[in-house]
Design a protein around this motif. Sequence first.
Motif, mmCIF file in Angstrom:
data_model
loop_
_atom_site.group_PDB
_atom_site.id
_atom_site.type_symbol
_atom_site.label_atom_id
_atom_site.label_comp_id
_atom_site.label_asym_id
_atom_site.label_seq_id
_atom_site.Cartn_x
_atom_site.Cartn_y
_atom_site.Cartn_z
ATOM 1 N N PRO A 189 53.866 30.159 47.175
ATOM 2 C CA PRO A 189 54.306 31.126 48.188
ATOM 3 C C PRO A 189 53.287 32.195 48.537
ATOM 4 C CG PRO A 189 55.377 31.547 46.087
ATOM 5 C CD PRO A 189 54.662 30.243 45.944
ATOM 6 N N PHE A 190 52.300 32.405 47.659
ATOM 7 C CA PHE A 190 51.281 33.422 47.939
ATOM 8 C C PHE A 190 49.888 32.821 47.857
ATOM 9 C CE2 PHE A 190 54.914 35.978 46.634
ATOM 10 C CZ PHE A 190 54.923 36.962 47.613
ATOM 11 N N VAL A 191 48.993 33.356 48.666
ATOM 12 C CA VAL A 191 47.602 32.905 48.743
ATOM 13 C C VAL A 191 46.721 33.909 48.014
ATOM 14 C CG1 VAL A 191 45.677 32.387 50.290
ATOM 15 C CG2 VAL A 191 48.027 31.804 50.963
ATOM 16 N N PHE A 192 45.858 33.405 47.147
ATOM 17 C CA PHE A 192 44.923 34.264 46.430
ATOM 18 C C PHE A 192 43.900 34.831 47.404
ATOM 19 C CE2 PHE A 192 40.785 34.456 44.117
ATOM 20 C CZ PHE A 192 41.082 35.530 43.291
ATOM 21 N N GLU A 193 43.806 36.167 47.451
ATOM 22 C CA GLU A 193 42.892 36.846 48.369
ATOM 23 C C GLU A 193 41.643 37.351 47.659
ATOM 24 O OE1 GLU A 193 41.399 38.869 51.865
ATOM 25 O OE2 GLU A 193 42.681 37.126 51.481
ATOM 26 N N GLU A 194 41.819 38.131 46.580
ATOM 27 C CA GLU A 194 40.660 38.654 45.864
ATOM 28 C C GLU A 194 41.051 39.104 44.461
ATOM 29 O OE1 GLU A 194 38.922 42.200 47.402
ATOM 30 O OE2 GLU A 194 40.797 43.301 47.508
ATOM 31 N N TRP A 195 40.044 39.115 43.606
ATOM 32 C CA TRP A 195 40.178 39.629 42.245
ATOM 33 C C TRP A 195 39.010 40.580 42.026
ATOM 34 C CZ3 TRP A 195 39.916 36.068 37.285
ATOM 35 C CH2 TRP A 195 39.983 36.867 36.146
ATOM 36 N N VAL A 196 39.308 41.858 41.955
ATOM 37 C CA VAL A 196 38.297 42.872 41.664
ATOM 38 C C VAL A 196 38.399 43.186 40.171
ATOM 39 C CG1 VAL A 196 37.426 45.174 42.173
ATOM 40 C CG2 VAL A 196 38.526 43.819 43.983
ATOM 41 N N PRO A 197 37.446 42.745 39.358
ATOM 42 C CA PRO A 197 37.543 42.932 37.909
ATOM 43 C C PRO A 197 37.789 44.389 37.534
ATOM 44 C CG PRO A 197 35.733 41.466 38.437
ATOM 45 C CD PRO A 197 36.226 42.022 39.745
ATOM 46 N N ASP A 198 38.625 44.569 36.524
ATOM 47 C CA ASP A 198 38.969 45.892 36.005
ATOM 48 C C ASP A 198 39.754 46.731 37.000
ATOM 49 O OD1 ASP A 198 37.421 45.055 33.902
ATOM 50 O OD2 ASP A 198 35.745 46.392 34.325
ATOM 51 N N ASN A 199 40.237 46.134 38.080
ATOM 52 C CA ASN A 199 40.911 46.934 39.097
ATOM 53 C C ASN A 199 42.182 46.274 39.603
ATOM 54 O OD1 ASN A 199 41.637 48.152 41.659
ATOM 55 N ND2 ASN A 199 39.682 49.211 41.607
ATOM 56 N N ARG A 200 42.057 45.162 40.333
ATOM 57 C CA ARG A 200 43.236 44.613 40.998
ATOM 58 C C ARG A 200 43.050 43.133 41.342
ATOM 59 N NH1 ARG A 200 40.011 47.063 44.634
ATOM 60 N NH2 ARG A 200 39.621 45.963 46.609
ATOM 61 N N VAL A 201 44.184 42.476 41.547
ATOM 62 C CA VAL A 201 44.245 41.141 42.143
ATOM 63 C C VAL A 201 45.161 41.243 43.350
ATOM 64 C CG1 VAL A 201 44.958 38.752 41.848
ATOM 65 C CG2 VAL A 201 43.884 39.963 39.940
ATOM 66 N N VAL A 202 44.732 40.679 44.478
ATOM 67 C CA VAL A 202 45.493 40.767 45.721
ATOM 68 C C VAL A 202 45.921 39.372 46.152
ATOM 69 C CG1 VAL A 202 45.477 41.486 48.136
ATOM 70 C CG2 VAL A 202 44.211 42.827 46.416
ATOM 71 N N LEU A 203 47.219 39.237 46.446
ATOM 72 C CA LEU A 203 47.775 38.007 46.985
ATOM 73 C C LEU A 203 48.371 38.275 48.357
ATOM 74 C CD1 LEU A 203 49.751 36.663 43.866
ATOM 75 C CD2 LEU A 203 47.327 36.322 44.425
ATOM 76 N N LEU A 204 48.273 37.297 49.262
ATOM 77 C CA LEU A 204 48.834 37.399 50.604
ATOM 78 C C LEU A 204 49.935 36.360 50.799
ATOM 79 C CD1 LEU A 204 45.557 37.750 52.717
ATOM 80 C CD2 LEU A 204 46.961 39.581 51.740
ATOM 81 N N LYS A 205 50.841 36.648 51.680
ATOM 82 C CA LYS A 205 51.912 35.714 51.989
ATOM 83 C C LYS A 205 51.345 34.402 52.512
ATOM 84 C CE LYS A 205 55.991 35.195 54.980
ATOM 85 N NZ LYS A 205 56.912 35.898 55.895
#
Length: 520
Positions: free
Chosen positions: A203-219
């Motif tokens: 259901p979600f698309v992997f957008e980015e992984w910023v180490p030590d900070n965040r992971v972003v997923l998109l619909k």
Amino acid sequence: MNKKGFILAFLFASVMALLIACSDNSNTDEPGNDNDSNNDGEQAEQVLKIANDQEPAGLDPHKTPAHSSVRIYSQVYSGLVQFDADMNVVGDLAVDWDQPDDQTYVFNLREGVKFHNDREMTAEDVKYSFERILDEETASHIASYFSNVDSIEVLGDYQIQFNLKSADATFLSNLTNASAAVVAKEVVEENGDLQQVAVGTGPFVFEEWVPDNRVVLLKNENYYDENLPKLDQVIYYTMKDEAARMSAIRTGEVDLTTVSAQSADLIKDQEGLEVKDYQSLEYSYVGFNNEHEILSNEKVRQALSLATNRESVADIVWGGDAVVSGPVAPSMGDWAIDVTEHELYSNNLEKAKELLAEAGYENGFDITITTASTYADMVDTAQILQQQWAEIGVNAEIKQIEWGEYIDTWVNKTADILVGRNGSGTDPDRALNYFFHTEGSANVWNFSNADYDELVTKGKTTVDLAERKAIYDQAQNDLLTLSPNLFLVSPMKYVAVRDSVEGFTPYPHDGEYILEVTKK
């Protein structure tokens, strides 16, 4: 309801975390800088911000069991089947399935499902994915789940058949595991593995992984269920320190985070927040290296069990919000035995001393307990054990290590004694076979007992429910006696949620189901 399967895991992650600063509102990488609503009454932005306690250990579903990873890749990938809210097995990538006999399963796949790289998913991808899991070079943590698979046949673009070596009562429930994901061969071949990339059908698309900070997923706009997910974006912020997570949830910088029992009490009455609780499928444990010079002696392990007051662990570590547990957590209902009736749960110090003397350690011994410095409950548990075992002459030194080193220690079996947490799973086979069969994928304790192996193998291949229960009752009692691990308590779990979040309900088998979540 489209539920992602329960995940195992809980124990493993890598050592990466960042206390996210919130003082500079000009930094768009920080939580709290997106406007969730405006003064014109427009619909709230559908972005969910989650504070996590650990950095992902990698994103390869076939290779990484860490809960910090599972919570992310379970949103990106799909499997053949999944659990619904009532823990019934329902279709996911499979529309339905037939079982012509006890050793054959035929799955009919959804047509038109696409990977996030816009290629259609077919039966060949299912075949490739499970053969990758079973390939020894993959070293998959779920290989033993599917060791009973004899062959996999592609019957057509949208039909696949699994041929088993014998009847297997666990096959369908094992398929619900988030790690039993269907992956794209070309993505694996291009990258070597999937630890830094994620291209699924979920259901979600992997957008980015910023180490030590965040992971972003998109619909995923092309998800097969056009009504899901309801969120446009999910951001997982890594915040190792619970005080930082508490501050972030209080101020609205994040929308959701797990909290300890103590923290839940502090914020339960705060305006704008709700604390949701549920009895987990987790248990805390003490893992022994069964090839250690001292710990290889069964009587020593039994003595340590008798010297352990599990009720004190529940009261002190978990504030009373935990129940004494065996390898099968009480929340699994009738599958769990009443472990308090077992002799080794009696906290009998005199008997413990007798066993130590019989083992040749009348004056006790020195030992090291390794635990993760990043989890307060594990450190507290180690300290309680240190005090309790001292009463029978065992001098335990506590070694606290960072999470990445802890994972390596677990994998490489380098600790004398390891304190941690495991998940019982949704079938007793996981708790009893996966962790303790000689060939179990997560047996990192150098434990091997032929009679026990035979028993849990029989449980896996027995279809009759009453017979399976009798087998697993015996297996639990035998495991408590053999004591390759000490099983301590199963805690309640707490999730703090902002009142702007709607449609979030945590379940014992899936505490992070977000497909129907919306923001208001």
